[in-house]
Design a protein around this motif. Structure first.
Motif: not given
Length: 352
Positions: A83-91, A131-136, A149-158
């Protein structure tokens, strides 16, 4: 009496749910399935007599099928996730494996145990999402509703968006009795020190910088974890099968406002309790300096969503849900909990 399988039940939200459910439903049996990664902690649910911890991976479909059958489980509450966005960016690979493949494994096991081989008795698969699945959102945009509408912006949200769609598909295609909930930013006891509020609190105690992404004005809706648990209970009790519900805390705040509140509460705690200066002598507050002197601006996170906001009209109308904690009350309780439970967080803070 019900038998629940709770995935990720030794983590932050799952562990709080175990405590919450055990207190409100003492007759129920709780099977906790957790792989005890860095974010899982046996100590989080220690002392809950109704909870039986099974150390295992949600991707082990055979294990999940066995647990569902052997314990006559009729309710599966699915918290387990990276669930940690930073970790989803690096891995990002781990997020796809756990959140997508893992959720599909649970759905396959539930389908086998409850539909293909089951007795046809009522059951429920409740999926916890974000709520991150909805984007920004832009500053003047309306809050997220269940039809946004779903607009995920990070690998975690996706990865969470993908798991949401899988859960829906197993209801629409196979008739699995599912509900889902999308929550806002949780805070409260037992949260891992990598997350904003405990990270900044513990950094403040140890004279470490408080790293603020960008300008610190990214906005989130803050939800006390006990209110989230209350919302999940409402979904299980009153939710319509096949539906999803947004669970929010009604506290839309910029990160900087949250950080300023942490600093103020730490300063107040040290001013009112001399023993804290002995326990944490390096803290600025122990030396008469404001905690806010530790605030440090750092390069913004890649793909950092600007604003989240939750419209919980549907949950209020259909579930009778409403948050009971104000942000002020919740933050006071949270800071006090961490100050009183050093034995819980100290080993986690020392892990990589």
């Amino acid at each position: 009496m019900a038998n629940l399988l709770i995935t990720g039940g030794a983590g932050f939200i799952g562990g709080n749910f175990v405590h919450f459910w055990a207190a409100r439903h003492p007759e129920d049996k709780l099977i906790v399935l957790d792989s005890l990664t860095y974010a899982g902690n046996r100590a989080t649910i220690a002392g809950v007599e109704q909870a039986e911890l099974v150390v295992g991976d949600i991707r082990d479909t055979a294990l999940v099928e066995k647990l569902l059958r052997n314990h006559d489980v009729d309710t599966l509450v699915h918290f387990a996730a990276e669930s940690h966005v930073d970790r989803s960016i690096s891995g990002p690979d781990t997020f796809v494996e756990t959140n997508v493949v893992g959720t599909h494994s649970l759905l396959k096991a539930a389908r086998t145990a409850w539909l293909d081989e089951g007795s046809g008795k009522p059951h429920r698969f409740h999926h916890i999402s974000t709520d991150e699945v909805y984007g920004s959102l832009e500053p003047d945009d309306p809050a997220f509703s269940e039809t946004t509408q779903y607009r995920p912006n990070s690998p975690y949200a996706a990865s969470k968006a993908a798991s949401d769609h899988l859960v829906r598909s197993y209801h629409q295609t196979f008739g699995l009795e599912v509900t889902s909930s999308n929550c806002s930013n949780n805070y409260g006891p037992y949260q891992h020190p990598e997350k904003l509020i405990p990270l900044f609190l513990l950094n403040a105690l140890h004279d470490k910088p408080l790293p603020i992404y960008g300008d610190g004005m990214n906005v989130r809706d803050w939800l006390h974890v006990e209110d989230h648990c209350r919302g999940i209970e409402a979904c299980l009790d009153n939710g319509t099968v096949g539906e999803n519900y947004n669970i929010g805390g009604g506290a839309e705040l910029a990160n900087m406002a949250v950080i300023d509140k942490i600093c103020a509460l730490v300063d107040e705690a040290f001013a009112g309790n001399e023993a804290l200066s002995s326990r944490f002598p390096n803290a600025p507050a122990a030396k008469g300096s404001p905690t806010a002197t530790l605030k440090t601006f750092v390069t913004d996170r890649m793909g950092h969503d600007r604003r989240y906001a939750i419209d919980e009209t549907k949950a209020r109308a259909e579930l009778g849900y409403a948050p009971s904690w104000t942000f002020e009350e919740g933050m006071v309780q949270t800071v006090e909990w961490y100050l009183q439970n050093e034995a819980w967080w100290r080993p986690l803070a020392q892990r990589p």
